[in-house]
Design a protein around this motif. Structure first.
Motif, PDB file in Angstrom:
ATOM      1  N   HIS A 123     -48.312   8.410 -52.130  1.00 18.52           N
ATOM      2  CA  HIS A 123     -46.879   8.501 -52.466  1.00 18.52           C
ATOM      3  C   HIS A 123     -46.551   9.878 -53.038  1.00 18.52           C
TER       4      HIS A 123
ATOM      5  N   HIS B 245     -43.329  13.212 -52.888  1.00 17.18           N
ATOM      6  CA  HIS B 245     -42.024  13.704 -52.428  1.00 17.18           C
ATOM      7  C   HIS B 245     -42.138  15.215 -52.206  1.00 17.18           C
TER       8      HIS B 245
ATOM      9  N   GLU C 126     -38.612   5.172 -48.941  1.00 16.72           N
ATOM     10  CA  GLU C 126     -38.780   4.354 -50.124  1.00 16.72           C
ATOM     11  C   GLU C 126     -37.585   3.430 -50.292  1.00 16.72           C
TER      12      GLU C 126
ATOM     13  N   HIS D  22     -45.190   0.406 -55.244  1.00 14.58           N
ATOM     14  CA  HIS D  22     -45.596   1.753 -55.645  1.00 14.58           C
ATOM     15  C   HIS D  22     -45.385   1.973 -57.143  1.00 14.58           C
TER      16      HIS D  22
ATOM     17  N   ASP E 256     -46.963  10.376 -56.797  1.00 14.21           N
ATOM     18  CA  ASP E 256     -45.503  10.397 -56.938  1.00 14.21           C
ATOM     19  C   ASP E 256     -45.023  11.826 -57.236  1.00 14.21           C
TER      20      ASP E 256
HETATM   21 ZN   LIG Z   1     -41.011   7.805 -54.893  1.00 15.74          ZN
END
Ligand SMILES: [Zn+2]
Length: 265
Positions: free
Chosen positions: A8, A10, A94, A156, A206
């Motif tokens: 996970h 970004h 997501e 998550h 994350d």
């Molecule tokens: Zn996220």
């Protein structure tokens, strides 16, 4: 040496515009040889797919995050539907529910979440689920979805009580753990992660959020999933090598389209 799958991130976000290549190089050096970039809007999903096209180790998830659903424009959902066909799109998300922020009316979050779950069921792809401060509502929605037929997926950045974990595990879902597991006050989360069945455990950063100790407070990056893995390994009293192998195997079982994409590239 071991390999890790950061499930996970970004990485499409502007925090990485200056030095994305260096970030990816450091990840490779740390043994992180697969990275999932998770879209939060139609345009972010497009960027995630573009990164996946440029880098063999990057895979994409496409969807509209609950906090961004209110900002979705006409055609955005259709864009997500088109992207799903891409060979490097290995998950839907997501998606989820969020009671912490109030960027999207809750009813609209629920509507979008249901759309994502249906899409996941229809395509057979797993969902990447965000759940913040709404365990009860999430359990109800997930229960409702599971009655209509199984959906695969990961909860998550899991940080809910053990009885909530238990229910997700019964539905066959995976639990993803972030840098939160490394924070000093989160002894309860380390006790929880020690109890998760070996075949349902995932590690994630994350990035750029939730940097693990000893990097807490900095911009997070995929290389540091190794710190998360080391902490989880210690909590479970297994070697880092074992934990890395197990979580990578789990990630490839859940995001199984990643293996198809690798074989054809
Ligand atoms: Zn996220």
């Amino acid at each position: 040496m071991f390999e890790l799958f950061d499930t996970h991130t970004h990485l499409d976000q502007e925090e990485f515009h200056e030095d994305r290549e260096a970030v990816l190089a450091r990840a490779r050096q740390a043994g992180v040889n697969r990275i999932l970039v998770v879209g939060i809007s139609a345009s972010s999903s497009c960027q995630a797919v573009a990164l996946a096209e440029q880098h063999p180790e990057v895979f994409a998830a496409v969807g509209i995050h609950p906090n961004y659903a209110a900002g979705a424009q006409e055609g955005d959902w259709e864009q997500v539907l088109r992207l799903v066909e891409h060979p490097k799109v290995v998950a839907i998300g997501e998606t989820g529910l969020d009671r912490h922020w109030d960027f999207t009316p809750f009813e609209l979050q629920v509507e979008y979440f249901r759309r994502h779950l249906e899409l996941a069921r229809r395509t057979g792809l797993p969902v990447v689920v965000h759940s913040r401060e709404c365990d009860q509502e999430m359990l109800e929605e997930m229960g409702r979805a599971m009655e209509q037929g199984p959906v695969r997926g990961v909860m998550h950045s899991f940080c809910s009580p053990p009885e909530v974990a238990q229910q997700y595990l019964q539905w066959g879902l995976y639990l993803g753990f972030t840098g939160m597991v490394t924070y000093r006050r989160n002894e309860w989360l380390r006790r929880l992660v020690a109890q998760v069945p070996e075949d349902r455990l995932l590690v994630e950063t994350d990035s750029p959020y939730l940097a693990p100790v000893p990097h807490r407070g900095k911009r997070n990056e995929p290389a540091w999933v190794a710190e998360v893995a080391a902490c989880v390994a210690q909590a479970r009293q297994v070697s880092l090598e074992h934990l890395a192998q197990q979580t990578t195997q789990n990630a490839l079982r859940l995001f199984d389209k990643a293996l198809d994409a690798q074989q054809t590239s």
